[in-house]
Write an enzyme that holds these catalytic residues in place. Structure first.
Site, short mmCIF file in Angstrom:
data_model
loop_
_atom_site.label_atom_id
_atom_site.label_comp_id
_atom_site.label_asym_id
_atom_site.label_seq_id
_atom_site.Cartn_x
_atom_site.Cartn_y
_atom_site.Cartn_z
N HIS A 71 0.97 -1.19 -0.07
CA HIS A 71 -0.06 0.08 -0.19
C HIS A 71 0.68 1.30 -0.06
O HIS A 71 1.62 1.41 0.71
CB HIS A 71 -1.02 -0.10 1.21
CG HIS A 71 -0.28 0.10 2.45
ND1 HIS A 71 -0.33 1.31 3.26
CD2 HIS A 71 -0.09 -0.67 3.58
CE1 HIS A 71 0.21 1.16 4.23
NE2 HIS A 71 0.26 -0.36 4.66
N ASP A 188 6.16 2.04 6.70
CA ASP A 188 4.83 1.30 6.33
C ASP A 188 4.17 2.19 5.39
O ASP A 188 3.49 3.16 5.86
CB ASP A 188 4.23 1.12 7.72
CG ASP A 188 2.87 0.52 7.61
OD1 ASP A 188 2.46 0.03 6.56
OD2 ASP A 188 2.12 0.51 8.58
N GLU A 222 -5.49 1.47 2.33
CA GLU A 222 -5.15 0.59 3.25
C GLU A 222 -5.21 0.82 4.99
O GLU A 222 -5.76 0.06 5.70
CB GLU A 222 -3.78 -0.13 3.10
CG GLU A 222 -3.48 -1.53 3.85
CD GLU A 222 -2.98 -1.41 5.06
OE1 GLU A 222 -3.02 -2.42 5.83
OE2 GLU A 222 -2.58 -0.21 5.70
N ASP A 242 3.89 -5.95 3.28
CA ASP A 242 3.70 -4.98 4.19
C ASP A 242 4.72 -5.12 5.67
O ASP A 242 5.37 -6.15 5.67
CB ASP A 242 2.24 -4.96 4.91
CG ASP A 242 1.70 -3.62 5.33
OD1 ASP A 242 2.60 -2.89 5.41
OD2 ASP A 242 0.52 -3.49 5.20
N HIS A 322 4.25 3.48 12.79
CA HIS A 322 3.20 4.41 12.74
C HIS A 322 3.89 5.63 13.96
O HIS A 322 2.92 6.53 14.41
CB HIS A 322 1.97 4.03 13.46
CG HIS A 322 1.03 3.44 12.48
ND1 HIS A 322 -0.25 3.13 12.44
CD2 HIS A 322 1.49 2.61 11.14
CE1 HIS A 322 -0.70 2.54 11.42
NE2 HIS A 322 0.62 2.13 10.69
ZN LIG Z 1 0.97 -1.13 6.23
#
Ligand SMILES: [Zn+2]
Length: 345
Positions: A71, A188, A222, A242, A322
């Protein structure tokens, strides 16, 4: 099987992708860039109605179609409201670790394409003024964006063309170190998109043809849960590429390709996982098998979208996901190697 990965291409592509703003819902521009890259390498590129990219690689056999997905959408924010003092309240896109946004630079993009810089801050930003400057909870309710323009009230902000619903891009701060680390937000999953583009570059440069027709799916949305809800219907098995998780009792490091046996959506296809593990073992690829406690992938989205596939999940180990993420070139290389071996087995 012998093949050589172009380290410079991998890292340059990763940097270019990472520095290009593309929060979920604002991916059409980065998809143009990816389309150009894919066509330059020499593969066919199509787009779904939702704006996902589909790249087709002809194989030695048409007996089945293998899918790979990664993604390109990222976390971000959007203007929720403009305050009377001329700052912005924001709503999150996806799930960043909000305290890491404190003092982060950003760009606000108006609907007509103007861009202004700003900074995410606590509403109690000054230590000389607010008793709770260090203790105030860092969440959107207690935070705001300071715009780098002379604005003293709501009308001043509106006069810049800024409005509710405008995208806010979080500065990725992409840095590639001499020691081979890629540190940036949104590795990510742009680290994996870079792996897939590098796989195309490898196939073309070394005239490698996969065993079966292969479709690479570059998904969007995503991070908000429905990236691969639709995939081309001829795909029968799909590997979501991923980020691999790092931390707690997980075994993956920033140097490994992570092979996920089970995530929040349950176990992945047993035989595909076994094939991926065996290929890694037989070819001295540094890998880790892990369980991801809090994770959903494009394979999960595709299955919940009703697609008739079996699926697996692999990807480069990414630290501090994140938040301010980091991986190492070795993890990217191990991911590309494993994908190449899987597609040519
Ligand atoms: Zn991801």
């Amino acid at each position: 099987m012998e093949f050589s990965i172009n380290k410079e291409y991998v890292l340059n592509t990763a940097k270019e992708l990472l520095e290009f703003n593309s929060p979920s819902g604002f991916c059409f521009k980065i998809m143009d860039m990816i389309e150009d890259k894919v066509k330059n390498i020499g593969y066919k590129f199509e787009r779904t109605n939702k704006g996902c990219g589909v790249i087709t690689i002809d194989g030695r056999s048409d007996e089945k179609v293998i899918g790979l997905s990664a993604h390109v959408d990222t976390l971000g924010a959007m203007v929720r409201s403009i305050t009377s003092k001329g700052t912005l309240k924001f709503t999150l896109i996806g799930g960043p670790i909000v305290p890491t946004l404190d003092s982060e630079y950003c760009t606000i993009r108006t609907r007509d394409g103007r861009e202004y810089t700003g900074t995410f801050l606590s509403e109690s930003a000054a230590v000389h003024v607010y008793e709770d400057a260090t203790s105030k909870k860092r969440d959107p309710e207690n935070m705001e964006i300071r715009i780098d323009e002379v604005v003293k009230n709501k009308d001043d902000v509106k006069n810049l063309g800024i409005s509710v619903g405008d995208f806010i891009f979080i500065d990725p701060k992409t840095t590639i170190t001499e020691s081979g680390f890629v540190k940036s937000r949104f590795i990510d999953d742009k680290g994996s998109v870079a792996c897939l583009l590098s796989l195309l570059e490898l196939f073309k440069r070394e005239s490698i043809v996969p065993s079966y027709k292969t479709k690479i799916f570059i998904s969007t949305y995503e991070e908000v849960g429905h990236g691969s809800s639709y995939i081309p219907s001829d795909i029968t098995e799909m590997i979501a590429v991923d980020m691999g998780c790092i931390g707690l009792d997980l075994e993956c490091t920033e140097y490994d390709v992570s092979i996920c046996a089970k995530d929040s959506g349950g176990p992945y296809d047993y035989n595909m996982v076994t094939d991926l593990v065996n290929l890694s073992e037989d070819n001295n690829i540094s890998y880790a098998i892990d369980i991801y406690p809090r994770y959903g992938s494009d394979v999960g989205a595709a299955l919940r979208g009703g697609n008739n596939i079996r699926g697996a999940l692999i990807g480069p180990g990414v630290h501090a996901s994140h938040g301010m993420e980091r991986t190492h070139y070795n993890a990217l290389e191990n991911t590309i190697k494993l994908l190449c071996l899987y597609l040519t087995k």
